[in-house]
Motif scaffolding. Structure first.
Motif, PDB file in Angstrom:
ATOM      1  N   SER A  33       0.619  -0.920  -0.034  1.00 40.69           N
ATOM      2  CA  SER A  33      -0.129   0.002  -0.258  1.00 40.69           C
ATOM      3  C   SER A  33       0.856   1.304  -0.012  1.00 40.69           C
ATOM      4  CB  SER A  33      -0.814   0.232   1.326  1.00 40.69           C
ATOM      5  OG  SER A  33      -0.197  -0.335   2.436  1.00 40.69           O
ATOM      6  N   ASP A  34       2.137   1.235   0.690  1.00 39.47           N
ATOM      7  CA  ASP A  34       2.975   2.373   0.828  1.00 39.47           C
ATOM      8  C   ASP A  34       3.534   2.582  -1.033  1.00 39.47           C
ATOM      9  OD1 ASP A  34       3.156   2.766   3.311  1.00 39.47           O
ATOM     10  OD2 ASP A  34       4.965   1.549   3.717  1.00 39.47           O
ATOM     11  N   LEU A  35       3.905   1.651  -1.504  1.00 38.37           N
ATOM     12  CA  LEU A  35       4.239   1.492  -3.065  1.00 38.37           C
ATOM     13  C   LEU A  35       3.099   2.264  -3.945  1.00 38.37           C
ATOM     14  CD1 LEU A  35       6.430   0.985  -4.956  1.00 38.37           C
ATOM     15  CD2 LEU A  35       5.162  -1.305  -5.239  1.00 38.37           C
ATOM     16  N   GLU A  36       1.882   1.542  -3.889  1.00 37.06           N
ATOM     17  CA  GLU A  36       0.751   2.077  -4.433  1.00 37.06           C
ATOM     18  C   GLU A  36       0.647   3.493  -4.305  1.00 37.06           C
ATOM     19  OE1 GLU A  36      -2.954   0.024  -3.545  1.00 37.06           O
ATOM     20  OE2 GLU A  36      -3.452   0.315  -5.540  1.00 37.06           O
ATOM     21  N   ALA A  37       0.608   4.288  -2.880  1.00 36.98           N
ATOM     22  CA  ALA A  37       0.337   5.516  -2.715  1.00 36.98           C
ATOM     23  C   ALA A  37       1.483   6.295  -3.105  1.00 36.98           C
ATOM     24  CB  ALA A  37       0.085   5.521  -1.251  1.00 36.98           C
ATOM     25  N   GLY A  38       2.507   5.808  -3.201  1.00 36.75           N
ATOM     26  CA  GLY A  38       3.730   6.577  -3.682  1.00 36.75           C
ATOM     27  C   GLY A  38       3.581   6.784  -4.954  1.00 36.75           C
ATOM     28  N   ILE A  39       3.281   5.745  -5.808  1.00 42.12           N
ATOM     29  CA  ILE A  39       3.424   5.784  -7.184  1.00 42.12           C
ATOM     30  C   ILE A  39       2.227   6.895  -7.674  1.00 42.12           C
ATOM     31  CG2 ILE A  39       2.817   4.532  -9.498  1.00 42.12           C
ATOM     32  CD1 ILE A  39       4.353   2.253  -8.194  1.00 42.12           C
ATOM     33  N   TRP A  40       1.083   6.517  -7.220  1.00 41.92           N
ATOM     34  CA  TRP A  40      -0.131   7.399  -7.273  1.00 41.92           C
ATOM     35  C   TRP A  40       0.101   9.010  -7.150  1.00 41.92           C
ATOM     36  CZ3 TRP A  40      -3.795   6.917 -10.796  1.00 41.92           C
ATOM     37  CH2 TRP A  40      -4.018   5.376 -11.183  1.00 41.92           C
ATOM     38  N   ASN A  41       0.637   9.152  -6.174  1.00 42.30           N
ATOM     39  CA  ASN A  41       0.980  10.475  -5.550  1.00 42.30           C
ATOM     40  C   ASN A  41       1.965  11.274  -6.545  1.00 42.30           C
ATOM     41  OD1 ASN A  41      -0.832  10.376  -3.365  1.00 42.30           O
ATOM     42  ND2 ASN A  41       0.707   9.942  -1.936  1.00 42.30           N
ATOM     43  N   ILE A  42       2.976  10.623  -6.771  1.00 45.19           N
ATOM     44  CA  ILE A  42       4.123  11.198  -7.805  1.00 45.19           C
ATOM     45  C   ILE A  42       3.349  11.503  -9.120  1.00 45.19           C
ATOM     46  CG2 ILE A  42       5.211   9.187  -8.508  1.00 45.19           C
ATOM     47  CD1 ILE A  42       7.020  12.060  -7.072  1.00 45.19           C
ATOM     48  N   MET A  43       2.504  10.267  -9.745  1.00 52.19           N
ATOM     49  CA  MET A  43       2.226  10.570 -10.858  1.00 52.19           C
ATOM     50  C   MET A  43       1.037  11.724 -11.148  1.00 52.19           C
ATOM     51  SD  MET A  43       2.974   7.870 -12.907  1.00 52.19           S
ATOM     52  CE  MET A  43       1.646   7.548 -14.185  1.00 52.19           C
ATOM     53  N   ASP A  45       0.930  14.263  -9.014  1.00 56.42           N
ATOM     54  CA  ASP A  45       1.912  15.387  -8.826  1.00 56.42           C
ATOM     55  C   ASP A  45       2.586  15.742 -10.051  1.00 56.42           C
ATOM     56  OD1 ASP A  45       1.318  16.308  -6.323  1.00 56.42           O
ATOM     57  OD2 ASP A  45       3.207  15.693  -5.238  1.00 56.42           O
ATOM     58  N   PHE A  46       3.243  15.165 -10.590  1.00 52.87           N
ATOM     59  CA  PHE A  46       4.244  15.313 -11.821  1.00 52.87           C
ATOM     60  C   PHE A  46       3.113  15.563 -13.048  1.00 52.87           C
ATOM     61  CE2 PHE A  46       7.075  13.898 -15.192  1.00 52.87           C
ATOM     62  CZ  PHE A  46       8.033  14.857 -15.111  1.00 52.87           C
ATOM     63  N   LEU A  47       2.136  14.766 -13.480  1.00 49.11           N
ATOM     64  CA  LEU A  47       1.267  14.951 -14.560  1.00 49.11           C
ATOM     65  C   LEU A  47       0.248  15.537 -14.287  1.00 49.11           C
ATOM     66  CD1 LEU A  47       2.166  11.022 -15.785  1.00 49.11           C
ATOM     67  CD2 LEU A  47       3.255  13.361 -16.341  1.00 49.11           C
ATOM     68  N   GLY A  48      -0.401  15.510 -13.247  1.00 50.47           N
ATOM     69  CA  GLY A  48      -1.877  16.175 -13.231  1.00 50.47           C
ATOM     70  C   GLY A  48      -2.897  15.065 -13.378  1.00 50.47           C
ATOM     71  N   GLU A  49      -4.166  15.398 -12.966  1.00 50.34           N
ATOM     72  CA  GLU A  49      -5.244  14.330 -13.175  1.00 50.34           C
ATOM     73  C   GLU A  49      -5.359  13.976 -14.597  1.00 50.34           C
ATOM     74  OE1 GLU A  49      -8.280  16.211 -11.064  1.00 50.34           O
ATOM     75  OE2 GLU A  49      -7.474  15.664  -9.094  1.00 50.34           O
ATOM     76  N   GLU A  50      -5.323  15.320 -15.378  1.00 48.88           N
ATOM     77  CA  GLU A  50      -5.708  14.917 -16.836  1.00 48.88           C
ATOM     78  C   GLU A  50      -4.506  13.979 -17.418  1.00 48.88           C
ATOM     79  OE1 GLU A  50      -5.899  16.538 -20.939  1.00 48.88           O
ATOM     80  OE2 GLU A  50      -4.161  16.655 -19.622  1.00 48.88           O
ATOM     81  N   GLY A  51      -3.155  14.491 -16.992  1.00 50.51           N
ATOM     82  CA  GLY A  51      -2.178  13.627 -17.683  1.00 50.51           C
ATOM     83  C   GLY A  51      -2.033  12.187 -17.182  1.00 50.51           C
ATOM     84  N   VAL A  52      -2.488  12.047 -16.116  1.00 48.24           N
ATOM     85  CA  VAL A  52      -2.515  10.564 -15.735  1.00 48.24           C
ATOM     86  C   VAL A  52      -3.480   9.715 -16.407  1.00 48.24           C
ATOM     87  CG1 VAL A  52      -2.861   8.941 -13.682  1.00 48.24           C
ATOM     88  CG2 VAL A  52      -1.431  11.041 -13.201  1.00 48.24           C
ATOM     89  N   SER A  53      -4.574  10.356 -16.514  1.00 43.48           N
ATOM     90  CA  SER A  53      -5.852   9.780 -17.275  1.00 43.48           C
ATOM     91  C   SER A  53      -5.311   9.182 -18.553  1.00 43.48           C
ATOM     92  CB  SER A  53      -6.972  10.622 -17.403  1.00 43.48           C
ATOM     93  OG  SER A  53      -6.763  11.747 -18.431  1.00 43.48           O
ATOM     94  N   LYS A  54      -4.613  10.052 -19.317  1.00 42.85           N
ATOM     95  CA  LYS A  54      -3.901  10.046 -20.934  1.00 42.85           C
ATOM     96  C   LYS A  54      -2.830   8.652 -20.786  1.00 42.85           C
ATOM     97  CE  LYS A  54      -4.437  14.262 -22.763  1.00 42.85           C
ATOM     98  NZ  LYS A  54      -3.740  15.539 -23.116  1.00 42.85           N
ATOM     99  N   THR A  55      -2.562   8.167 -19.417  1.00 45.19           N
ATOM    100  CA  THR A  55      -1.494   7.187 -19.503  1.00 45.19           C
ATOM    101  C   THR A  55      -2.239   5.877 -19.372  1.00 45.19           C
ATOM    102  OG1 THR A  55      -1.215   7.222 -17.238  1.00 45.19           O
ATOM    103  CG2 THR A  55       0.301   8.819 -18.678  1.00 45.19           C
ATOM    104  N   SER A  56      -3.653   5.749 -19.010  1.00 40.67           N
ATOM    105  CA  SER A  56      -4.137   4.661 -18.352  1.00 40.67           C
ATOM    106  C   SER A  56      -3.341   3.559 -17.502  1.00 40.67           C
ATOM    107  CB  SER A  56      -4.584   3.910 -19.934  1.00 40.67           C
ATOM    108  OG  SER A  56      -4.766   4.433 -20.933  1.00 40.67           O
ATOM    109  N   MET A  57      -2.746   4.350 -16.694  1.00 37.81           N
ATOM    110  CA  MET A  57      -1.788   3.810 -16.081  1.00 37.81           C
ATOM    111  C   MET A  57      -2.550   2.687 -14.753  1.00 37.81           C
ATOM    112  SD  MET A  57      -0.007   3.739 -12.848  1.00 37.81           S
ATOM    113  CE  MET A  57      -0.201   5.018 -11.871  1.00 37.81           C
ATOM    114  N   TRP A  58      -2.204   1.590 -14.383  1.00 35.47           N
ATOM    115  CA  TRP A  58      -2.863   0.731 -13.647  1.00 35.47           C
ATOM    116  C   TRP A  58      -1.660  -0.277 -12.823  1.00 35.47           C
ATOM    117  CZ3 TRP A  58      -7.061   1.836 -11.357  1.00 35.47           C
ATOM    118  CH2 TRP A  58      -7.639   0.836 -10.260  1.00 35.47           C
ATOM    119  N   LEU A  59      -1.932  -0.329 -11.419  1.00 36.04           N
ATOM    120  CA  LEU A  59      -0.856  -1.073 -11.054  1.00 36.04           C
ATOM    121  C   LEU A  59      -1.250  -2.469 -10.703  1.00 36.04           C
ATOM    122  CD1 LEU A  59       2.273  -0.724  -9.621  1.00 36.04           C
ATOM    123  CD2 LEU A  59       1.213  -0.122  -7.716  1.00 36.04           C
ATOM    124  N   LEU A  60      -0.517  -3.498 -11.202  1.00 41.32           N
ATOM    125  CA  LEU A  60      -1.303  -4.817 -10.976  1.00 41.32           C
ATOM    126  C   LEU A  60      -0.908  -5.565  -9.789  1.00 41.32           C
ATOM    127  CD1 LEU A  60      -0.473  -6.214 -14.800  1.00 41.32           C
ATOM    128  CD2 LEU A  60      -2.358  -4.796 -14.145  1.00 41.32           C
TER     129      LEU A  60
END
Lengths: 115, 238
Positions: A33-43, A45-60
């Motif tokens: 959960s630390d890892l998941e929170a860390g990845i989502w927070n940095i993404m 912060d760095f890309l913004g909500e709209e930017g993250v939506s464009k990446t279709s990112m998902w942690l398996l």
């Protein structure tokens, strides 16, 4: 609940799976959960909500190996570079200092395991 | 492909980790070589550093190059006089005068972060032309981005992108480095390449800036250390 009919392959989004390894500082531990929170927070912060939506990112979550610290991230084929550079910006998970190593990129999980 | 990180600073001068820590982390991340860039103090310190690097290089089986970072014009002239005795000469950018001096000097290999602590990018088209002429590479520093946040980070990214645009136009070599002062700040070469593509480089160009550009610098440096070398383009054949 009624399921959606799946899209034909030509209309599906092209995806990429990125295998990574988390290298923590010696004798330090972290949870998934630390890892998941860390990845989502940095993404976000760095890309913004709209930017993250464009990446279709998902942690398996199923592929996470806590013993080796190896996991897989899924994203679309156009945003692999963006996702990898965002991962590089994570240097802490909670109080632990960590580093990411990119093990490989592939279009299928099977291909990634073969690499 | 062989990857190199040409800007890491160990506890030999002001860093936080030992050269051994850097070397083992670099090996783990898949680098072929690193360059330890320290501040110059004396010739004895240089010899000590060279000896230490050689020992660790043999022990960990990774190439370690010795580099010195000049912080002012006086240090540049001092380091130029000793140019044959170490591998890489870097200049700490940020000050306009120093940026200009660095790119006007053919002995300099890399100009580090020309936009460091500046509101503008610290680099323009005239400087880009000079850098191309003198074959001075311009560094993209990852640590600057890593340690900043919010508006500062966005300013830095904008300035770096401007510099990358100029370097691309005038064919100036770009070196993407981690700029780490601790082994925990070292990044996977793929992360550096990906960051390069975000600044406007093509994937091929980004890969070149982590592999081919450092390789050329080392090739040039080895040539320079040869007794037959006189100056760029001139060497004793017989």
């Amino acid at each position: 609940m009624k399921k959606l009919k799946i899209l034909p392959p030509t209309l599906r989004e092209r995806k990429r799976y990125i295998a990574f390894q988390v290298i923590p500082e010696i004798d330090e531990d972290f949870t998934y959960s630390d890892l998941e929170a860390g990845i989502w927070n940095i993404m976000l912060d760095f890309l913004g909500e709209e930017g993250v939506s464009k990446t279709s990112m998902w942690l398996l979550k199923d592929t996470w190996n806590p013993r080796k610290g190896i996991g897989i991230i899924k994203c679309n084929h156009k945003s692999t570079e963006t996702v990898i550079s965002s991962l590089g910006l994570i240097d802490r998970l909670g109080d632990n200092r960590i580093c990411f190593k990119i093990l490989g990129i592939s279009g299928t999980i099977r291909g990634l395991k073969l690499k | 492909m062989n990857y190199y990180d040409f800007h890491v600073r160990s506890d030999f001068s002001e860093g936080e980790s030992s050269i051994e820590d850097f070397a083992s982390r670099a090996r783990l991340l898949g680098y072929k070589g690193i360059c330890i860039t320290e501040y110059f103090q004396s010739k004895e310190q240089m010899e000590e550093l060279k000896k230490k690097c050689e020992e660790i290089s043999e022990k960990i089986r990774i190439e370690i190059f010795v580099g010195f970072q000049a912080r002012n014009t006086k240090e540049i002239s001092k380091l130029i006089s000793l140019r044959r005795e170490y591998d890489v000469l870097l200049v700490k950018g940020g000050d306009l005068g120093l940026n200009r001096k660095a790119i006007e000097t053919p002995e300099v290999d890399i100009l580090l972060h020309p936009e460091f602590e500046r509101r503008d990018s610290g680099f323009n088209h005239i400087m880009a032309k000079l850098a191309k002429e003198n074959n001075v590479a311009v560094e993209v520093n990852f640590r600057e981005i890593l340690l900043s946040s919010k508006n500062t980070r966005s300013h830095i990214i904008h300035n770096i992108s401007e510099n990358v645009k100029l370097c691309k136009k005038f064919h100036v070599p770009i070196a993407i480095c981690s700029g780490a002062i601790s082994h925990l700040q070292m990044k996977d070469p793929k992360v550096l390449i990906s960051m390069g593509t975000l600044f406007g480089l093509e994937l091929k160009e980004a890969k070149k800036s982590v592999s081919e550009v450092p390789e050329n610098i080392i090739k040039m440096s080895k040539e320079r250390q040869n007794n037959k070398w006189i100056r760029p383009g001139v060497k004793v054949i017989k």
